[in-house]
Design a protein around this motif. Structure first.
Motif, PDB file in Angstrom:
ATOM      1  N   GLU A   1       0.820  -1.210   0.000  1.00 17.30           N
ATOM      2  CA  GLU A   1       0.000   0.000   0.000  1.00 17.30           C
ATOM      3  C   GLU A   1       0.856   1.264   0.000  1.00 17.30           C
ATOM      4  OE1 GLU A   1      -0.476  -2.611   2.225  1.00 17.30           O
ATOM      5  OE2 GLU A   1      -2.019  -3.419   0.901  1.00 17.30           O
ATOM      6  N   GLU A   2       2.026   1.207   0.596  1.00 13.86           N
ATOM      7  CA  GLU A   2       2.953   2.345   0.691  1.00 13.86           C
ATOM      8  C   GLU A   2       4.339   1.867   0.256  1.00 13.86           C
ATOM      9  OE1 GLU A   2       2.523   5.516   1.665  1.00 13.86           O
ATOM     10  OE2 GLU A   2       0.494   5.460   2.480  1.00 13.86           O
ATOM     11  N   PRO A   3       4.580   1.667  -1.059  1.00 13.62           N
ATOM     12  CA  PRO A   3       5.839   1.077  -1.509  1.00 13.62           C
ATOM     13  C   PRO A   3       7.091   1.894  -1.168  1.00 13.62           C
ATOM     14  CG  PRO A   3       4.413   1.577  -3.390  1.00 13.62           C
ATOM     15  CD  PRO A   3       3.648   1.892  -2.153  1.00 13.62           C
ATOM     16  N   LEU A   4       6.941   3.188  -0.931  1.00 19.48           N
ATOM     17  CA  LEU A   4       8.084   4.003  -0.504  1.00 19.48           C
ATOM     18  C   LEU A   4       8.047   4.285   0.994  1.00 19.48           C
ATOM     19  CD1 LEU A   4       8.262   6.486  -3.496  1.00 19.48           C
ATOM     20  CD2 LEU A   4       9.840   4.630  -2.959  1.00 19.48           C
ATOM     21  N   GLY A   5       7.177   3.592   1.706  1.00 21.06           N
ATOM     22  CA  GLY A   5       7.049   3.780   3.142  1.00 21.06           C
ATOM     23  C   GLY A   5       6.164   4.975   3.478  1.00 21.06           C
ATOM     24  N   VAL A   6       5.783   5.063   4.739  1.00 19.05           N
ATOM     25  CA  VAL A   6       4.932   6.155   5.204  1.00 19.05           C
ATOM     26  C   VAL A   6       5.745   7.452   5.171  1.00 19.05           C
ATOM     27  CG1 VAL A   6       3.576   7.031   7.137  1.00 19.05           C
ATOM     28  CG2 VAL A   6       3.567   4.574   6.627  1.00 19.05           C
ATOM     29  N   GLY A   7       5.334   8.364   4.306  1.00 21.66           N
ATOM     30  CA  GLY A   7       6.061   9.630   4.125  1.00 21.66           C
ATOM     31  C   GLY A   7       7.138   9.578   3.057  1.00 21.66           C
ATOM     32  N   GLY A   8       7.311   8.432   2.428  1.00 17.31           N
ATOM     33  CA  GLY A   8       8.397   8.271   1.461  1.00 17.31           C
ATOM     34  C   GLY A   8       8.108   8.779   0.057  1.00 17.31           C
TER      35      GLY A   8
ATOM     36  N   GLY B   1      15.554  -6.889  -6.019  1.00 20.72           N
ATOM     37  CA  GLY B   1      15.262  -7.806  -4.929  1.00 20.72           C
ATOM     38  C   GLY B   1      13.809  -8.250  -4.918  1.00 20.72           C
ATOM     39  N   ARG B   2      13.556  -9.299  -4.194  1.00 23.50           N
ATOM     40  CA  ARG B   2      12.206  -9.857  -4.092  1.00 23.50           C
ATOM     41  C   ARG B   2      11.250  -8.902  -3.376  1.00 23.50           C
ATOM     42  NH1 ARG B   2       9.376 -14.921  -4.217  1.00 23.50           N
ATOM     43  NH2 ARG B   2       7.232 -14.242  -3.894  1.00 23.50           N
ATOM     44  N   HIS B   3      11.758  -8.157  -2.393  1.00 20.25           N
ATOM     45  CA  HIS B   3      10.881  -7.230  -1.670  1.00 20.25           C
ATOM     46  C   HIS B   3      10.302  -6.182  -2.625  1.00 20.25           C
ATOM     47  CE1 HIS B   3       9.148  -5.027   1.652  1.00 20.25           C
ATOM     48  NE2 HIS B   3       9.724  -3.927   1.192  1.00 20.25           N
ATOM     49  N   SER B   4      11.148  -5.609  -3.482  1.00 22.98           N
ATOM     50  CA  SER B   4      10.661  -4.624  -4.462  1.00 22.98           C
ATOM     51  C   SER B   4       9.616  -5.248  -5.367  1.00 22.98           C
ATOM     52  CB  SER B   4      11.809  -4.074  -5.305  1.00 22.98           C
ATOM     53  OG  SER B   4      12.659  -3.274  -4.526  1.00 22.98           O
TER      54      SER B   4
ATOM     55  N   LEU C   1      16.302 -11.279  -7.468  1.00 24.40           N
ATOM     56  CA  LEU C   1      17.029 -12.108  -6.499  1.00 24.40           C
ATOM     57  C   LEU C   1      16.054 -12.617  -5.448  1.00 24.40           C
ATOM     58  CD1 LEU C   1      20.076  -9.764  -6.023  1.00 24.40           C
ATOM     59  CD2 LEU C   1      20.206 -12.127  -6.827  1.00 24.40           C
ATOM     60  N   THR C   2      16.049 -13.919  -5.220  1.00 22.37           N
ATOM     61  CA  THR C   2      15.118 -14.464  -4.238  1.00 22.37           C
ATOM     62  C   THR C   2      15.588 -15.834  -3.763  1.00 22.37           C
ATOM     63  OG1 THR C   2      12.791 -14.991  -3.790  1.00 22.37           O
ATOM     64  CG2 THR C   2      13.630 -15.551  -5.987  1.00 22.37           C
ATOM     65  N   HIS C   3      15.133 -16.193  -2.562  1.00 24.82           N
ATOM     66  CA  HIS C   3      15.324 -17.550  -2.055  1.00 24.82           C
ATOM     67  C   HIS C   3      14.063 -18.367  -2.276  1.00 24.82           C
ATOM     68  CE1 HIS C   3      19.145 -16.593  -0.228  1.00 24.82           C
ATOM     69  NE2 HIS C   3      18.597 -15.563   0.367  1.00 24.82           N
ATOM     70  N   ARG C   4      12.976 -17.667  -2.631  1.00 23.99           N
ATOM     71  CA  ARG C   4      11.680 -18.326  -2.778  1.00 23.99           C
ATOM     72  C   ARG C   4      10.933 -17.768  -3.998  1.00 23.99           C
ATOM     73  NH1 ARG C   4       8.481 -14.414  -0.864  1.00 23.99           N
ATOM     74  NH2 ARG C   4       9.451 -12.892   0.483  1.00 23.99           N
TER      75      ARG C   4
ATOM     76  N   GLY D   1      20.821  -2.103 -14.692  1.00 26.53           N
ATOM     77  CA  GLY D   1      20.444  -1.311 -13.526  1.00 26.53           C
ATOM     78  C   GLY D   1      20.277  -2.207 -12.319  1.00 26.53           C
ATOM     79  N   VAL D   2      20.698  -1.727 -11.170  1.00 28.91           N
ATOM     80  CA  VAL D   2      20.522  -2.467  -9.917  1.00 28.91           C
ATOM     81  C   VAL D   2      19.532  -1.668  -9.081  1.00 28.91           C
ATOM     82  CG1 VAL D   2      21.640  -3.410  -7.873  1.00 28.91           C
ATOM     83  CG2 VAL D   2      22.848  -3.407 -10.063  1.00 28.91           C
ATOM     84  N   HIS D   3      18.397  -2.281  -8.806  1.00 28.77           N
ATOM     85  CA  HIS D   3      17.285  -1.604  -8.144  1.00 28.77           C
ATOM     86  C   HIS D   3      17.138  -2.120  -6.715  1.00 28.77           C
ATOM     87  CE1 HIS D   3      13.349   0.318  -7.875  1.00 28.77           C
ATOM     88  NE2 HIS D   3      12.910  -0.808  -7.339  1.00 28.77           N
ATOM     89  N   GLY D   4      17.201  -1.214  -5.758  1.00 30.48           N
ATOM     90  CA  GLY D   4      16.992  -1.576  -4.365  1.00 30.48           C
ATOM     91  C   GLY D   4      18.274  -1.625  -3.562  1.00 30.48           C
ATOM     92  N   ALA D   5      18.113  -1.485  -2.258  1.00 31.98           N
ATOM     93  CA  ALA D   5      19.265  -1.418  -1.361  1.00 31.98           C
ATOM     94  C   ALA D   5      20.027  -2.736  -1.270  1.00 31.98           C
ATOM     95  CB  ALA D   5      18.812  -0.981   0.037  1.00 31.98           C
ATOM     96  N   THR D   6      19.342  -3.829  -1.023  1.00 34.03           N
ATOM     97  CA  THR D   6      20.033  -5.108  -0.838  1.00 34.03           C
ATOM     98  C   THR D   6      20.786  -5.540  -2.089  1.00 34.03           C
ATOM     99  OG1 THR D   6      18.473  -5.765   0.877  1.00 34.03           O
ATOM    100  CG2 THR D   6      19.747  -7.519  -0.169  1.00 34.03           C
ATOM    101  N   PRO D   7      20.178  -5.507  -3.281  1.00 30.43           N
ATOM    102  CA  PRO D   7      20.952  -5.864  -4.478  1.00 30.43           C
ATOM    103  C   PRO D   7      22.140  -4.920  -4.714  1.00 30.43           C
ATOM    104  CG  PRO D   7      18.625  -5.978  -4.956  1.00 30.43           C
ATOM    105  CD  PRO D   7      18.758  -5.341  -3.608  1.00 30.43           C
ATOM    106  N   ALA D   8      21.963  -3.622  -4.460  1.00 30.41           N
ATOM    107  CA  ALA D   8      23.073  -2.669  -4.649  1.00 30.41           C
ATOM    108  C   ALA D   8      24.218  -2.987  -3.689  1.00 30.41           C
ATOM    109  CB  ALA D   8      22.586  -1.239  -4.458  1.00 30.41           C
ATOM    110  N   GLN D   9      23.884  -3.284  -2.449  1.00 33.67           N
ATOM    111  CA  GLN D   9      24.915  -3.622  -1.464  1.00 33.67           C
ATOM    112  C   GLN D   9      25.620  -4.918  -1.848  1.00 33.67           C
ATOM    113  OE1 GLN D   9      22.774  -3.618   2.296  1.00 33.67           O
ATOM    114  NE2 GLN D   9      22.019  -1.561   1.876  1.00 33.67           N
TER     115      GLN D   9
END
Length: 193
Positions: A24-31, A62-65, A89-92, A129-137
């Motif tokens: 519902e808030e893909p950039l977080g509350v206030g993001g 990443g899977r979260h995105s 990227l995912t484990h599942r 392109g690398v999208h998201g914090a975990t894949p970039a790290q």
């Protein structure tokens, strides 16, 4: 030669989402403030974004995105840049019947190296392109990230998901370009290897 590039909107205190990023808030509350520059795009920002997309051949994410942004109410029948191939990227991996855009998304379970290799093959000589914090790290820690593009937003979020929380040690960067826009500052850095 194609490059592996992380490009993200980021708050001055280093966050790419605010707290509680959900479907519902893909950039977080206030993001949403992080993407106001896209919603109210001026000519300068439109030119920069068009250049980024024009040179993009594939995305590693990443899977979260994927979970918070795919499908209706999110990216629709494509990924973060439309119909460009995305390697998630995912484990599942999800059930293939549940994938909204199977022609766009490929699920990779054997790590960042494999995801980037597959993305490079699909990119046809264009950038990955690398999208998201975990894949970039992960890409940075594996020595696979060539450039970092930051769209620096003049806001302090105070909490959320940081782009560079889990970097394995000091990383030397060289600024290669910067451009001030009306609401953000575009920055590009080369990762010194």
């Amino acid at each position: 030669m194609s490059k592996v590039i992380s490009g993200m909107s980021m708050s001055l205190d280093g966050f790419i989402t605010a707290p509680e990023d959900t479907r519902e808030e893909p950039l977080g509350v206030g993001g949403r403030r992080l993407h106001r520059w896209v919603e109210e795009m001026n000519e300068t920002d439109a030119k920069v974004l068009a250049e980024m997309v024009e040179n993009l051949g594939a995305i590693v994410m990443g899977r979260h995105s994927y979970d918070v942004c795919e499908g209706d109410g999110g990216w629709g029948d494509g990924g973060p840049a439309g119909k460009i191939p995305c390697f998630v990227l995912t484990h599942r991996p999800p059930d293939p019947a549940d994938v909204v855009a199977p022609d766009v998304f490929t699920f990779v379970t054997d790590g960042i190296e494999s995801a980037i290799a597959r993305a490079r093959a699909a990119a046809g000589g264009k950038h990955v392109g690398v999208h998201g914090a975990t894949p970039a790290q992960q890409a940075l820690n594996a020595g696979l990230l060539d450039e970092i593009h930051i769209m620096l937003v003049p806001v302090l979020l105070g909490a959320g998901k940081r782009l560079f929380d889990h970097v394995g040690g000091p990383v030397e960067l060289r600024r290669t370009w910067s451009l001030e826009s009306s609401d953000i500052t575009h920055l590009r850095f080369e990762v010194v290897k």
